[in-house]
Motif scaffolding. Structure first.
Motif, PDB file in Angstrom:
ATOM      1  N   THR A   1      -4.739  -3.669   9.851  1.00 58.40           N
ATOM      2  CA  THR A   1      -4.128  -2.692  10.753  1.00 58.40           C
ATOM      3  C   THR A   1      -4.731  -2.705  12.155  1.00 58.40           C
ATOM      4  O   THR A   1      -4.039  -2.897  13.141  1.00 58.40           O
ATOM      5  CB  THR A   1      -4.226  -1.277  10.163  1.00 58.40           C
ATOM      6  OG1 THR A   1      -5.593  -1.002   9.817  1.00 58.40           O
ATOM      7  CG2 THR A   1      -3.369  -1.164   8.903  1.00 58.40           C
ATOM      8  N   LYS A   2      -6.037  -2.527  12.282  1.00 57.90           N
ATOM      9  CA  LYS A   2      -6.643  -2.477  13.616  1.00 57.90           C
ATOM     10  C   LYS A   2      -8.097  -2.905  13.563  1.00 57.90           C
ATOM     11  O   LYS A   2      -8.674  -3.086  12.488  1.00 57.90           O
ATOM     12  CB  LYS A   2      -6.550  -1.068  14.184  1.00 57.90           C
ATOM     13  CG  LYS A   2      -7.205  -0.001  13.316  1.00 57.90           C
ATOM     14  CD  LYS A   2      -6.987   1.389  13.892  1.00 57.90           C
ATOM     15  CE  LYS A   2      -7.615   2.462  12.996  1.00 57.90           C
ATOM     16  NZ  LYS A   2      -7.419   3.827  13.540  1.00 57.90           N
ATOM     17  N   SER A   3      -8.700  -3.090  14.748  1.00 55.61           N
ATOM     18  CA  SER A   3     -10.109  -3.483  14.830  1.00 55.61           C
ATOM     19  C   SER A   3     -10.735  -2.863  16.066  1.00 55.61           C
ATOM     20  O   SER A   3     -10.047  -2.537  17.036  1.00 55.61           O
ATOM     21  CB  SER A   3     -10.231  -5.008  14.881  1.00 55.61           C
ATOM     22  OG  SER A   3      -9.585  -5.512  16.040  1.00 55.61           O
ATOM     23  N   TRP A   4     -12.060  -2.679  16.023  1.00 59.60           N
ATOM     24  CA  TRP A   4     -12.760  -2.120  17.172  1.00 59.60           C
ATOM     25  C   TRP A   4     -14.216  -2.590  17.179  1.00 59.60           C
ATOM     26  O   TRP A   4     -14.795  -2.877  16.138  1.00 59.60           O
ATOM     27  CB  TRP A   4     -12.691  -0.593  17.148  1.00 59.60           C
ATOM     28  CG  TRP A   4     -13.336   0.040  15.947  1.00 59.60           C
ATOM     29  CD1 TRP A   4     -14.618   0.466  15.815  1.00 59.60           C
ATOM     30  CD2 TRP A   4     -12.698   0.327  14.690  1.00 59.60           C
ATOM     31  NE1 TRP A   4     -14.837   0.998  14.568  1.00 59.60           N
ATOM     32  CE2 TRP A   4     -13.680   0.922  13.855  1.00 59.60           C
ATOM     33  CE3 TRP A   4     -11.400   0.135  14.194  1.00 59.60           C
ATOM     34  CZ2 TRP A   4     -13.385   1.323  12.552  1.00 59.60           C
ATOM     35  CZ3 TRP A   4     -11.125   0.516  12.894  1.00 59.60           C
ATOM     36  CH2 TRP A   4     -12.109   1.121  12.091  1.00 59.60           C
TER      37      TRP A   4
ATOM     38  N   ASP B   1     -10.209  -8.627  18.844  1.00 56.69           N
ATOM     39  CA  ASP B   1      -8.999  -9.400  18.553  1.00 56.69           C
ATOM     40  C   ASP B   1      -9.295 -10.613  17.679  1.00 56.69           C
ATOM     41  O   ASP B   1      -8.535 -10.941  16.769  1.00 56.69           O
ATOM     42  CB  ASP B   1      -8.328  -9.858  19.852  1.00 56.69           C
ATOM     43  CG  ASP B   1      -7.617  -8.718  20.570  1.00 56.69           C
ATOM     44  OD1 ASP B   1      -7.336  -7.689  19.919  1.00 56.69           O
ATOM     45  OD2 ASP B   1      -7.353  -8.857  21.780  1.00 56.69           O
TER      46      ASP B   1
ATOM     47  N   ASN C   1     -10.088  -2.777  10.214  1.00 53.80           N
ATOM     48  CA  ASN C   1      -9.492  -1.890   9.223  1.00 53.80           C
ATOM     49  C   ASN C   1      -8.334  -2.601   8.526  1.00 53.80           C
ATOM     50  O   ASN C   1      -7.541  -3.291   9.161  1.00 53.80           O
ATOM     51  CB  ASN C   1      -8.982  -0.620   9.901  1.00 53.80           C
ATOM     52  CG  ASN C   1      -8.371   0.349   8.917  1.00 53.80           C
ATOM     53  OD1 ASN C   1      -7.158   0.420   8.790  1.00 53.80           O
ATOM     54  ND2 ASN C   1      -9.192   1.081   8.199  1.00 53.80           N
TER      55      ASN C   1
ATOM     56  N   LYS D   1      -9.917  -9.410  14.194  1.00 55.68           N
ATOM     57  CA  LYS D   1      -8.668  -8.986  13.570  1.00 55.68           C
ATOM     58  C   LYS D   1      -7.846 -10.194  13.129  1.00 55.68           C
ATOM     59  O   LYS D   1      -7.267 -10.201  12.037  1.00 55.68           O
ATOM     60  CB  LYS D   1      -7.854  -8.125  14.541  1.00 55.68           C
ATOM     61  CG  LYS D   1      -6.598  -7.534  13.917  1.00 55.68           C
ATOM     62  CD  LYS D   1      -5.876  -6.625  14.908  1.00 55.68           C
ATOM     63  CE  LYS D   1      -4.625  -6.028  14.276  1.00 55.68           C
ATOM     64  NZ  LYS D   1      -3.904  -5.148  15.236  1.00 55.68           N
TER      65      LYS D   1
END
Length: 201
Positions: free
Chosen positions: A119-122, A28, A132, A31
């Motif tokens: 868009t997203k993260s991991w 988070d 991303n 991101k």
């Protein structure tokens, strides 16, 4: 590298570099770090009122502030890093940084108002976080970018940028290895090539 990919890479790189640092790292956090990009972040690098020299100076500051240039330099030189002398390592880092600054600054002079979205993260297995994002071009093209962010001693740092599946670190590592093999198989040969490139810019 494809010009549209290079343009997206340069645009997103400077946008990210202009953001403030964070102390802790999580998907988070990373991101939000990337998501804080805005038109103001690239304002200092675009526009007809900004000279090329000014643009290079500003981009160099952003690069040093938010990218792990020492780590990236070691990675792209690969096994040749340990074969290089201290002075050669130092010169390589300076030349590599200057080449990036010169190339990206020229790209920003042609910036055409691309829009950047996260868009997203991991979390990845190596402790870094992948974020991303994509760049929407005025002509309708969408370019995908994956940022690899690591938490270092003083702040978050970008350790790699993958544009349309092409890694910035891996690409330069391959290019430099080829240049070394084509110039006597030594780091000295690569440095000669890089000096000429910097001079020609």
């Amino acid at each position: 590298m494809d010009r549209r990919i290079f343009l997206a890479s340069a645009t997103a790189a400077a946008l990210l570099a202009a953001l403030p640092a964070h102390a802790a790292l999580s998907p988070d956090d990373a991101k939000r770090f990337i998501g804080g990009l805005s038109d103001e972040a690239i304002g200092s690098l675009t526009g007809t009122s900004v000279t090329q020299a000014e643009r290079e100076t500003r981009f160099r500051k952003l690069l040093k502030a938010h990218f792990d240039m020492p780590g990236i330099s070691k990675f792209v030189l690969g096994r040749y890093w340990k074969l290089a002398s201290g002075p050669q390592q130092s010169e390589f880092q300076k030349l590599f940084e200057t080449l990036l600054v010169q190339s990206y600054a020229k790209t920003f002079a042609q910036y055409g108002g691309e829009k950047f979205q996260v868009t997203k993260s991991w979390a990845d297995g190596d402790g870094s976080v992948v974020v991303n994002s994509h760049v929407d071009r005025p002509n309708g093209d969408i370019i995908h970018l994956d940022w690899r962010v690591a938490d270092q001693t003083d702040a978050m740092r970008i350790i790699d940028l993958v544009v349309e599946g092409v890694s910035l670190r891996a690409t330069h590592r391959s290019d430099f290895a080829s240049a070394i093999q084509s110039n006597g198989g030594t780091v000295a040969g690569l440095l000669d090539v890089l000096r000429q490139k910097v001079k020609s810019q």
